[in-house]
Every structure is written in C-alpha cells, then in structure tokens.
Design a protein around this motif. Structure first.
Motif: not given
Lengths: 102, 266
Positions: B204-215
């Motif tokens: 997910y991270y490599m795919r850009g699916d981890i939204n740090v702002m929310f996480a």
C-alpha cells in the motif's frame, strides 16, 4: 538441530525481541506526537515528521524479525532461521510488487 | 482533498485511534476492524486509503501490545513466526489484488467480515458472562499445523484486503484447531498481526495508498489508547467490552451496507 536451551537463555533471547518492539513503538510514538503537534501550526513540517514516524513504525516488524534471527542463530535453529528469511523474502517481494503496480 | 486537516478533525482522529487502541488492549480485537470502516464512512477517505490507515494502526497495536506479552513469555514466538510464513504470503498477494478491486467490492467483502466478526463476538461475549480469569498458561504443544497454516493464509489475505489484523481467524484457529490455550493464542495472534499487516502495508505504501495526514493522528491515538487500555484492563469486565464490540461492528456493517446500496461508496 536445536540444542536444549535453559529457561534463562530463552528468557534472555525473547528479551531482545521485546526490547526491539518497545524501541520501535516508542520511537514511532514520539515522532508521531511531535509530527501531529506540528501539523496544527506548521502543516508542512508536521507532515514531514509524521511521515518519518510512520516509516519508523513500518520498519518495526522487520527489525523484530531480525532480532528473532539473532535469537535463532544463538539457538542454532536452522529451521527457524529459514522460516524468518522466508518471511523477509515475502515482505521484500511485496514491497517490490507495490512499486511495480503503482 | 484539503492540504491540511482542521484541528477538530485531528482531535477526532486521535480519539478514533485511542478508542481502537484501547479496544485492542482490552478485547484483543478492534484495530483495523473499527478504524477502516470509520474512516471510509465518516471521514470521506477513499476506501483504499482507509485500508492503508487500518494496516498501519494494526502494526502499532501489535508492536505496542506484543512488546509486553513477549516480555511476559506468553507469546509462542516460534509458532507465531511459522504461521507468519503463511499469513505474509496471503497478505502480500491480497494486497496486490486489492489494488485492482473496486471500492464497492472491498466494501462488500468488509460488510461480510464485520457481520462474521460481530456474530463470533456474540458467541464469545455470551460465553464469558460467568468467566473466571485465566491465570497461568498450562504447558502445551501446538497440534495440527496444516490446518493452522491454511487458516493463516486466509487470515493474511483478509488483512491485506481489508486492513484488519486477522485475529478473528487466527485466535480460533490456534485455540480450536491447534489446541493452544486461549490466552497464549490471543497473545501470539497479537504478535503476528504486526508482521502480517506490514507485508500488506509495504504494498500500500509503495502504491501511495497510505495517507500520512490521516494515519499520523490515528496511530498516535492508537499508541495512547493501547497504553491506557492495558492500564485499566484489570478493572474492566471483559464481557462489557465484547458486547460493545458487537454493537459497534453490527452498527457499522449496517451503515456500510446502506451506503453501498445507495451508491455512496467510492
């Protein structure tokens, strides 16, 4: 071949794993608290610090596996060393798959 | 999507994380099963990103709680890692597939998962209404590895698809199939969900699916909630926590089904 470990040695080995997990948790928690706090006043810096905190968290499971490998090397447990390396290989492949399917 | 979050939303996200973290510490479940649908339903996060946050939250819960359990020697590290060889395989494959599944499909699978978890928790809550606390773990040898490994692949796949820990499969598999005492099964499951979630999270991270702002606020909340939950655990009756989980998962399953039916999942 696994040689018989005393209870004391098992306890010490698992302590390394527990310590690694605790270090990962505390480091990530600290970075995220700072990052989220910063997000409220300086969003860009806050986001940057938070990202590092998330990366630290993502690294923790891998560090735990490495700690386990140290434990298995001490115990000369070849089977569990191979199991650990397999897990690392799967995780590595998955990161690669993530890049490729971006 | 906004460039930054308002203070109010950040505090809400902290609260969501704290609640999930406390749940994880008290009931051994919660984590992603609560966070992922909450974010998708009420915070407007696309479902793939909600799953990403759920996965990171699971790693946090696992890392924090299992550091204590390993210290207390109730985690079966060898068993856990043998099962992880299976869960990570399922998780990695599922995480890649999830990238190709539509939000509607994922929502549908999630509704089934919530309903299943809710039902299982009803059985467990009903069973604990008169329970005494287990103190010591008796000596045991895990049995029936093939069944455990197969269940683990499935649990890993669930983790990769939905951003949950997979404990709802792992704990019964260890306890019922492999004859591991319940307390050891729960602790070992908690231990393994971190590595399992990591296998998916990297995809997910490599795919850009981890939204740090929310996480970030959610995970900060999870850490705080886990600490607090572990502290108050001796004072809380487990049956109340379990029934609360039944209510929350049941409610969210219904909410998600409504949104899916009225075309509001994206």
């Amino acid at each position: 071949m696994t040689r018989a470990l005393s209870n004391e040695e098992v306890r010490k080995s698992e302590h390394l794993i527990a310590s690694t997990l605790k270090a990962g948790a505390y480091l990530s928690f600290a970075l995220l608290v700072i990052g989220v706090g910063a997000m409220m006043t300086q969003p860009q810096s806050g986001l940057g610090i938070s990202r590092i905190g998330i990366i630290a968290l993502l690294a923790a499971p891998v560090l735990r596996i490495l700690a386990a490998i140290v434990m298995y090397v001490k115990e000369r447990d070849t089977k569990m060393i191979l199991v650990s390396l397999w897990i690392l290989a799967v995780i590595g492949l998955s990161a690669f798959a993530g890049i490729v399917t971006h | 999507m906004a460039a930054t979050l308002s203070l109010g939303v950040i505090i809400l996200l902290l609260g969501v994380g704290a609640g999930a973290g406390a749940f994880g510490a008290l009931a051994g479940v919660g984590g992603g099963a609560i966070i992922t649908p909450l974010l998708a339903l009420y915070f407007g996060l696309p479902i793939h990103e909600a799953i990403g946050v759920g996965l990171v939250a699971v790693i946090a819960t696992s890392t924090a709680s299992s550091s204590v359990h390993v210290e207390r020697h109730i985690v079966n590290v060898k068993l856990g890692m043998i099962l992880e060889s299976a869960t990570t395989s399922g998780a990695a494959i599922a995480a890649v597939i999830a990238g190709y599944l539509s939000a509607r499909w994922l929502a549908g699978i999630f509704i089934a998962f919530l309903a299943f978890s809710c039902y299982n928790m009803v059985k467990r809550a009903w069973g604990t209404r008169n329970e005494q606390h287990q103190v010591d773990i008796p000596p045991y040898t895990p049995q029936n590895y093939p069944a455990g490994l197969l269940a683990s692949v499935f649990a890993g796949a669930l983790s990769g698809l939905l951003g949950v820990g997979g404990g709802v499969i792992k704990v019964p598999a260890m306890y019922l199939f492999m004859k591991v005492p319940l307390r050891a099964a729960t602790a070992t499951s908690n231990f393994t969900i971190g590595v399992t979630a990591a296998a998916s999270a990297y995809v997910y991270y490599m795919r850009g699916d981890i939204n740090v702002m929310f996480a970030a606020p959610v995970v900060a909340g999870v850490f705080a909630g886990s600490l607090g939950g572990a502290r108050i655990a001796p004072k809380v009756r487990s049956t109340h926590i379990l029934w609360l989980f039944v209510f929350i998962t049941g409610y969210m399953a219904i909410q998600m089904a409504i949104k899916l039916a009225t075309g509001k999942i994206h």
